[in-house]
Design an enzyme around this catalytic site. Structure first.
Site, PDB file in Angstrom:
ATOM      1  N   GLY A  16       0.801  -1.229   0.000  1.00  0.00           N
ATOM      2  CA  GLY A  16       0.000   0.000   0.000  1.00  0.00           C
ATOM      3  C   GLY A  16       0.833   1.279   0.000  1.00  0.00           C
ATOM      4  N   ASP A  36       7.276  -3.948   9.299  1.00  0.00           N
ATOM      5  CA  ASP A  36       5.877  -4.356   9.114  1.00  0.00           C
ATOM      6  C   ASP A  36       5.598  -5.643   9.882  1.00  0.00           C
ATOM      7  OD1 ASP A  36       3.731  -3.396   6.684  1.00  0.00           O
ATOM      8  OD2 ASP A  36       3.279  -5.299   7.681  1.00  0.00           O
ATOM      9  N   TYR A 151     -11.678   5.268  13.962  1.00  0.00           N
ATOM     10  CA  TYR A 151     -10.606   5.558  12.998  1.00  0.00           C
ATOM     11  C   TYR A 151     -10.429   7.073  12.902  1.00  0.00           C
ATOM     12  CZ  TYR A 151      -8.046   5.514   8.534  1.00  0.00           C
ATOM     13  OH  TYR A 151      -7.100   5.699   7.541  1.00  0.00           O
ATOM     14  N   ALA A 153     -11.268   9.355  15.108  1.00  0.00           N
ATOM     15  CA  ALA A 153     -10.689   9.871  16.367  1.00  0.00           C
ATOM     16  C   ALA A 153      -9.178   9.625  16.399  1.00  0.00           C
ATOM     17  CB  ALA A 153     -11.347   9.185  17.561  1.00  0.00           C
TER      18      ALA A 153
HETATM   19  P1  NAD Z   1      -2.641  -1.227   3.974  1.00  0.00           P
HETATM   20  O1  NAD Z   1      -3.561  -2.043   4.798  1.00  0.00           O
HETATM   21  O2  NAD Z   1      -2.477  -1.537   2.549  1.00  0.00           O
HETATM   22  O3  NAD Z   1      -1.186  -1.190   4.624  1.00  0.00           O
HETATM   23  C1  NAD Z   1      -0.986  -1.056   5.999  1.00  0.00           C
HETATM   24  C2  NAD Z   1       0.294  -1.776   6.369  1.00  0.00           C
HETATM   25  O4  NAD Z   1       0.476  -1.625   7.784  1.00  0.00           O
HETATM   26  C3  NAD Z   1       0.229  -3.283   6.088  1.00  0.00           C
HETATM   27  O5  NAD Z   1       1.401  -3.696   5.424  1.00  0.00           O
HETATM   28  C4  NAD Z   1       0.100  -3.910   7.467  1.00  0.00           C
HETATM   29  O6  NAD Z   1       0.687  -5.203   7.566  1.00  0.00           O
HETATM   30  C5  NAD Z   1       0.837  -2.884   8.317  1.00  0.00           C
HETATM   31  N1  NAD Z   1       0.439  -2.966   9.728  1.00  0.00           N
HETATM   32  C6  NAD Z   1      -0.821  -3.012  10.230  1.00  0.00           C
HETATM   33  N2  NAD Z   1      -0.780  -3.142  11.566  1.00  0.00           N
HETATM   34  C7  NAD Z   1       0.526  -3.166  11.913  1.00  0.00           C
HETATM   35  C8  NAD Z   1       1.209  -3.303  13.140  1.00  0.00           C
HETATM   36  N3  NAD Z   1       0.540  -3.456  14.299  1.00  0.00           N
HETATM   37  N4  NAD Z   1       2.562  -3.290  13.140  1.00  0.00           N
HETATM   38  C9  NAD Z   1       3.251  -3.156  11.971  1.00  0.00           C
HETATM   39  N5  NAD Z   1       2.658  -3.038  10.773  1.00  0.00           N
HETATM   40  C10 NAD Z   1       1.315  -3.052  10.746  1.00  0.00           C
HETATM   41  O7  NAD Z   1      -3.149   0.271   4.150  1.00  0.00           O
HETATM   42  P2  NAD Z   1      -2.608   1.656   3.540  1.00  0.00           P
HETATM   43  O8  NAD Z   1      -3.727   2.261   2.821  1.00  0.00           O
HETATM   44  O9  NAD Z   1      -1.303   1.485   2.865  1.00  0.00           O
HETATM   45  O10 NAD Z   1      -2.449   2.449   4.904  1.00  0.00           O
HETATM   46  C11 NAD Z   1      -1.245   3.114   5.289  1.00  0.00           C
HETATM   47  C12 NAD Z   1      -1.629   4.282   6.175  1.00  0.00           C
HETATM   48  O11 NAD Z   1      -2.385   5.220   5.408  1.00  0.00           O
HETATM   49  C13 NAD Z   1      -2.517   3.906   7.364  1.00  0.00           C
HETATM   50  O12 NAD Z   1      -2.121   4.661   8.487  1.00  0.00           O
HETATM   51  C14 NAD Z   1      -3.907   4.334   6.904  1.00  0.00           C
HETATM   52  O13 NAD Z   1      -4.756   4.627   7.994  1.00  0.00           O
HETATM   53  C15 NAD Z   1      -3.560   5.567   6.099  1.00  0.00           C
HETATM   54  N6  NAD Z   1      -4.568   5.989   5.120  1.00  0.00           N
HETATM   55  C16 NAD Z   1      -5.013   5.147   4.158  1.00  0.00           C
HETATM   56  C17 NAD Z   1      -5.972   5.583   3.254  1.00  0.00           C
HETATM   57  C18 NAD Z   1      -6.518   4.691   2.176  1.00  0.00           C
HETATM   58  O14 NAD Z   1      -7.605   4.996   1.645  1.00  0.00           O
HETATM   59  N7  NAD Z   1      -5.826   3.648   1.771  1.00  0.00           N
HETATM   60  C19 NAD Z   1      -6.460   6.896   3.347  1.00  0.00           C
HETATM   61  C20 NAD Z   1      -5.967   7.736   4.340  1.00  0.00           C
HETATM   62  C21 NAD Z   1      -5.021   7.278   5.221  1.00  0.00           C
END
Ligand code: NAD
Length: 259
Positions: A16, A36, A151, A153
């Site tokens: 991601g 990760d 989320y 919050a």
């Molecule tokens: P994703 O689920 O594709 O990736 C998240 C990654 O974090 C995964 O590789 C997962 O294994 C890792 N992870 C989760 N819990 C963990 C833990 N306890 N310890 C270590 N690693 C952990 O999601 P993403 O979209 O790439 O999200 C990345 C960030 O962006 C997050 O903080 C998410 O809230 C934020 N975000 C995402 C979006 C969206 O629409 N995708 C929008 C706004 C913000």
């Protein structure tokens, strides 16, 4: 900051947005520790990067960021391996309204803890070289979201914490800039959790509204978020900023001046 040869630690780096951050940092000549929870996807991600970039420039560290000792070890391993730390990206996050304590723990508590551990290594007063910290928040950290109250919050918390600690960094000359990045919907696996009862709990019934919202606001590509990240890192004038990324592009949120 000139990014060539800088050392970065990225949490949630296996896939991601985190994976796109790693790629953008490698393109700029950084060395990157990919931290990760998901060891299989993390290793596969490093293997894929190794085909394109010198394998010595990446290190995969399996780690649950909500485990304090494991998180501290991830920093120690990064610094032992690469010699120092210039950039920290607290990006790991989850969407879990059912086990909502998990969301607060990973999205907020671990981001605060990561920032404090990073500052211990990076602060000039501790003999560090200074640097930059970016905490991934979300547009859900700026506005309420009916179907993701916890989320939202957690992300409001990330923004409030980051803006506040950035002021402390300036006041105390830490030599570290600290900013947040707030994307809209991004095309990553987390989006699918919005349609899973085991993640949405009470809010599962909002699934049609969520689909409509995604269609209305559009879904961004992770590479655009990485473009925002590079802007935040390269521009040394930015501290305590809240970068919004939407289909309108990359903008900064404006707040009223402090009273
Ligand atoms: P994703 O689920 O594709 O990736 C998240 C990654 O974090 C995964 O590789 C997962 O294994 C890792 N992870 C989760 N819990 C963990 C833990 N306890 N310890 C270590 N690693 C952990 O999601 P993403 O979209 O790439 O999200 C990345 C960030 O962006 C997050 O903080 C998410 O809230 C934020 N975000 C995402 C979006 C969206 O629409 N995708 C929008 C706004 C913000």
């Amino acid at each position: 900051m000139h990014l060539k040869d800088k050392v970065a630690l990225v949490t949630g780096a296996a896939q991601g947005i985190g994976q796109a951050f790693v790629e953008a940092l490698l393109e700029k000549g950084c060395k990157v520790a990919l931290v990760d929870l998901n060891a299989d996807v993390g290793k596969a991600s490093k293997d894929a990067f190794d085909k394109q970039y010198d394998p010595q420039r990446t290190l995969f560290i399996p780690c649950d960021v909500s485990n304090e000792e494991k998180l501290k070890d991830a920093f120690k391993n990064t610094i032992q391996h690469f010699g120092n730390l210039d950039i920290l990206i607290n990006n790991a996050g989850v969407n879990d309204e059912k086990n909502w304590e998990n969301t607060v723990q990973i999205n907020l508590i671990s981001v605060i803890r990561g920032t404090y551990i990073g500052l211990e290594y990076m602060k000039i007063e501790n003999g560090g070289n200074g640097g930059a910290i970016i905490n991934t928040a979300s547009l859900a950290g700026l506005w309420p979201v009916a179907y993701q109250p916890v989320y939202s919050a957690s992300k409001h918390g990330v923004i409030g914490f980051t803006r506040s600690v950035a002021m402390a960094a300036t006041a105390k000359n830490y030599g570290v800039r600290i900013n947040t990045i707030c994307p809209g919907f991004v095309n990553t696996p987390i989006l699918q959790t919005a349609f899973k009862e085991e993640k949405m709990g009470l809010y599962y019934s909002f699934k049609e509204e969520i689909k409509d919202k995604m269609q209305f606001y559009g879904i961004l590509e992770p590479s655009l978020i990485a473009e925002g990240l590079i802007k935040l890192l390269e521009d040394d004038s930015l501290n305590g900023e809240v970068m919004k990324i939407t289909k309108q592009g990359i903008n900064f949120h404006e707040y009223c001046p402090l009273p």
